[in-house]
Design a protein around this motif. Sequence first.
Motif, mmCIF file in Angstrom:
data_model
loop_
_atom_site.group_PDB
_atom_site.id
_atom_site.type_symbol
_atom_site.label_atom_id
_atom_site.label_comp_id
_atom_site.label_asym_id
_atom_site.label_seq_id
_atom_site.Cartn_x
_atom_site.Cartn_y
_atom_site.Cartn_z
ATOM 1 N N ILE A 293 -16.551 0.549 18.304
ATOM 2 C CA ILE A 293 -16.321 0.386 19.760
ATOM 3 C C ILE A 293 -14.823 0.446 20.066
ATOM 4 O O ILE A 293 -14.197 -0.553 20.456
ATOM 5 N N ALA A 294 -14.267 1.611 19.831
ATOM 6 C CA ALA A 294 -12.865 1.903 20.190
ATOM 7 C C ALA A 294 -11.855 1.060 19.417
ATOM 8 O O ALA A 294 -10.789 0.744 19.926
ATOM 9 N N VAL A 295 -12.207 0.711 18.180
ATOM 10 C CA VAL A 295 -11.311 -0.122 17.374
ATOM 11 C C VAL A 295 -10.630 0.674 16.250
ATOM 12 O O VAL A 295 -9.409 0.608 16.083
ATOM 13 N N ASN A 296 -11.439 1.421 15.493
ATOM 14 C CA ASN A 296 -10.905 2.074 14.292
ATOM 15 C C ASN A 296 -10.152 3.346 14.658
ATOM 16 O O ASN A 296 -10.570 4.458 14.330
ATOM 17 N N VAL A 297 -9.040 3.172 15.331
ATOM 18 C CA VAL A 297 -8.335 4.335 15.893
ATOM 19 C C VAL A 297 -7.835 5.297 14.815
ATOM 20 O O VAL A 297 -7.784 6.500 15.018
ATOM 21 N N LEU A 298 -7.472 4.768 13.656
ATOM 22 C CA LEU A 298 -6.996 5.648 12.584
ATOM 23 C C LEU A 298 -8.129 6.027 11.631
ATOM 24 O O LEU A 298 -7.893 6.567 10.551
ATOM 25 N N GLY A 299 -9.351 5.720 12.012
ATOM 26 C CA GLY A 299 -10.495 5.954 11.134
ATOM 27 C C GLY A 299 -10.682 4.769 10.206
ATOM 28 O O GLY A 299 -9.936 3.793 10.256
ATOM 29 N N HIS A 300 -11.697 4.866 9.358
ATOM 30 C CA HIS A 300 -12.007 3.768 8.436
ATOM 31 C C HIS A 300 -11.214 3.912 7.147
ATOM 32 O O HIS A 300 -10.951 5.027 6.683
ATOM 33 N N SER A 301 -10.857 2.771 6.584
ATOM 34 C CA SER A 301 -10.178 2.705 5.271
ATOM 35 C C SER A 301 -8.944 3.599 5.213
ATOM 36 O O SER A 301 -8.717 4.296 4.213
ATOM 37 N N HIS A 302 -8.187 3.615 6.268
ATOM 38 C CA HIS A 302 -6.958 4.419 6.289
ATOM 39 C C HIS A 302 -6.002 3.894 5.219
ATOM 40 O O HIS A 302 -5.757 2.686 5.122
ATOM 41 N N GLN A 303 -5.475 4.814 4.439
ATOM 42 C CA GLN A 303 -4.671 4.409 3.275
ATOM 43 C C GLN A 303 -3.500 3.499 3.658
ATOM 44 O O GLN A 303 -3.239 2.494 3.009
ATOM 45 N N GLU A 304 -2.813 3.852 4.738
ATOM 46 C CA GLU A 304 -1.631 3.037 5.108
ATOM 47 C C GLU A 304 -2.025 1.668 5.652
ATOM 48 O O GLU A 304 -1.267 0.701 5.513
ATOM 49 N N ILE A 305 -3.204 1.575 6.265
ATOM 50 C CA ILE A 305 -3.700 0.272 6.723
ATOM 51 C C ILE A 305 -3.997 -0.588 5.486
ATOM 52 O O ILE A 305 -3.619 -1.764 5.422
ATOM 53 N N ILE A 306 -4.656 0.024 4.510
ATOM 54 C CA ILE A 306 -4.984 -0.721 3.282
ATOM 55 C C ILE A 306 -3.691 -1.195 2.601
ATOM 56 O O ILE A 306 -3.571 -2.353 2.192
ATOM 57 N N GLU A 307 -2.728 -0.288 2.526
ATOM 58 C CA GLU A 307 -1.454 -0.659 1.870
ATOM 59 C C GLU A 307 -0.781 -1.809 2.615
ATOM 60 O O GLU A 307 -0.243 -2.740 1.999
ATOM 61 N N ALA A 308 -0.807 -1.750 3.953
ATOM 62 C CA ALA A 308 -0.181 -2.824 4.740
ATOM 63 C C ALA A 308 -0.899 -4.155 4.485
ATOM 64 O O ALA A 308 -0.257 -5.204 4.373
ATOM 65 N N ILE A 309 -2.231 -4.086 4.387
ATOM 66 C CA ILE A 309 -3.008 -5.311 4.132
ATOM 67 C C ILE A 309 -2.645 -5.888 2.761
ATOM 68 O O ILE A 309 -2.398 -7.085 2.618
ATOM 69 N N VAL A 310 -2.588 -5.006 1.772
ATOM 70 C CA VAL A 310 -2.285 -5.472 0.407
ATOM 71 C C VAL A 310 -0.876 -6.068 0.369
ATOM 72 O O VAL A 310 -0.656 -7.173 -0.145
ATOM 73 N N GLU A 311 0.058 -5.328 0.958
ATOM 74 C CA GLU A 311 1.455 -5.789 0.904
ATOM 75 C C GLU A 311 1.612 -7.150 1.597
ATOM 76 O O GLU A 311 2.218 -8.074 1.044
ATOM 77 N N GLN A 312 1.027 -7.265 2.798
ATOM 78 C CA GLN A 312 1.176 -8.521 3.530
ATOM 79 C C GLN A 312 0.410 -9.651 2.853
ATOM 80 O O GLN A 312 0.909 -10.784 2.776
ATOM 81 N N SER A 313 -0.790 -9.350 2.315
ATOM 82 C CA SER A 313 -1.568 -10.407 1.632
ATOM 83 C C SER A 313 -0.815 -10.944 0.438
ATOM 84 O O SER A 313 -0.932 -12.120 0.094
ATOM 85 N N ASN A 314 -0.068 -10.060 -0.201
ATOM 86 C CA ASN A 314 0.696 -10.517 -1.374
ATOM 87 C C ASN A 314 1.845 -11.431 -0.975
ATOM 88 O O ASN A 314 2.334 -12.204 -1.796
ATOM 89 N N LYS A 315 2.271 -11.321 0.285
ATOM 90 C CA LYS A 315 3.359 -12.205 0.745
ATOM 91 C C LYS A 315 2.762 -13.494 1.287
ATOM 92 O O LYS A 315 2.965 -14.565 0.764
ATOM 93 N N TYR A 316 2.035 -13.405 2.379
ATOM 94 C CA TYR A 316 1.303 -14.540 2.931
ATOM 95 C C TYR A 316 0.345 -14.019 3.998
ATOM 96 O O TYR A 316 0.533 -12.921 4.520
ATOM 97 N N LEU A 317 -0.692 -14.819 4.299
ATOM 98 C CA LEU A 317 -1.653 -14.423 5.330
ATOM 99 C C LEU A 317 -1.390 -15.162 6.633
ATOM 100 O O LEU A 317 -1.284 -14.575 7.694
ATOM 101 N N HIS A 318 -1.296 -16.486 6.499
ATOM 102 C CA HIS A 318 -1.189 -17.302 7.703
ATOM 103 C C HIS A 318 -0.264 -18.481 7.433
ATOM 104 O O HIS A 318 -0.395 -19.152 6.407
#
Length: 392
Positions: A47-72
């Motif tokens: 519903i108009a959310v996955n603008v870059l498509g699913h499992s976009h490589q750079e989104i995944i990389e950003a998630i991994v990089e940020q998770s390795n630093k901190y989440l919240h």
Amino acid sequence: MSLNLVERESEAILQTYGRLPVEIDYANGCYIYDTDGNEYLDFLGGIAVNVLGHSHQEIIEAIVEQSNKYLHVSNFFFQKPQIELAEMLKYITGFDKVFYSNSGAESTEGALKFARKWGAIHNKKDVIAFTGGFHGRTYGALSLMEGENYKKDMGPFIDDVKILEFNSVEQLENLIDGNTAAVFIEFIQGSGGLTVADPEWVSKITELQEKYNFLVIADEVQSGLGRTGKFFSYEHFDVKPDIVTIAKGLGGGIPIGAILLNEKTSNLLGAGQHGTTFGGNALACATGLVVLKKLNEGLQTDINRIAAYLKKKLQELILKYPDKIKTYKGLGLMCGLEFYSPAKPIVLELLNRKIIANSTSNTVLRLVPPYIIDKTMVDRLISELDSILKEL
Ligand SMILES: Cc1ncc(COP(=O)(O)O)c(C=O)c1O
């Protein structure tokens, strides 16, 4: 006897959604795969959310990089992803300040507080919204909407809200006055049948805004972030909103929303007057940065090119089936077809043929795909629609 997943869902989850009969396994690009190994072409994009498509490589990389630093860590601290995303939003939109929320409805709620505060300062009470608008499922948001199905038996809603006929200049002239504090507008109504605002109607709002000094609040939750051909859908019109609400596509699949405030509104609320635990979550901001970076790097040109192609193809279908299709609706990659009959059977038949879309306002087929769809995918949609309409 063990239950299947559909049965477990109905045992465990409140039944407020009409789900499609598909159990998702994984998704990639513009395709979703079910647990039986079927591949679906996705014209809904969560519903108009996955603008870059699913499992976009750079989104995944950003998630991994940020998770390795901190989440919240909470909003008690300074966080670089929050600040960088806000700077980028400011840079792209020209707005003055950003407040982070977690969803579209929360952005609406926050915007309502700014509207009321503006009203309190300027001695104005009324908040105006329009028929066909959708702003979320919380009380403030529902108060801005008409519709028995959303609101039945749930009142009372908030006071001093007037819901005017969308696109009626006459109602603007008769019902907006010095007592109007703010006007909430969805310039392209996502759930309201992809109806687009009339330019003259918007110009009248601008004229009245100058006369009566109320806030114009643009709901860009669905239509924002490049979807309609410009970064915000209001940019198609002669209007300067004071507040913009966004969410959906901003996190590229991670929940985040935001309220953008101009110079007039950015100092209305002070410390402690608004807040949220998760708003501006570092992970969501990190993925938001990827989305904005892609838009800034020229994705908008691709969106506009493929949207023009999709429109042309949909219009060819109209010429072929004038007795079945009433008209093309929407703008850019927030578009669809209005039929003379309900659109739901067409959506279900598309699903049979492994294409995911959605219906709204009973007779409208809604397409809000990822921005990365290509001509081959559009051709496949059109060919399946053609075959469905032939048989209908
Ligand atoms: C225009 C618009 N505003 C607000 C919302 C509410 O957003 P959310 O579902 O994230 O609360 C939606 C959701 O569909 C929407 O389309």
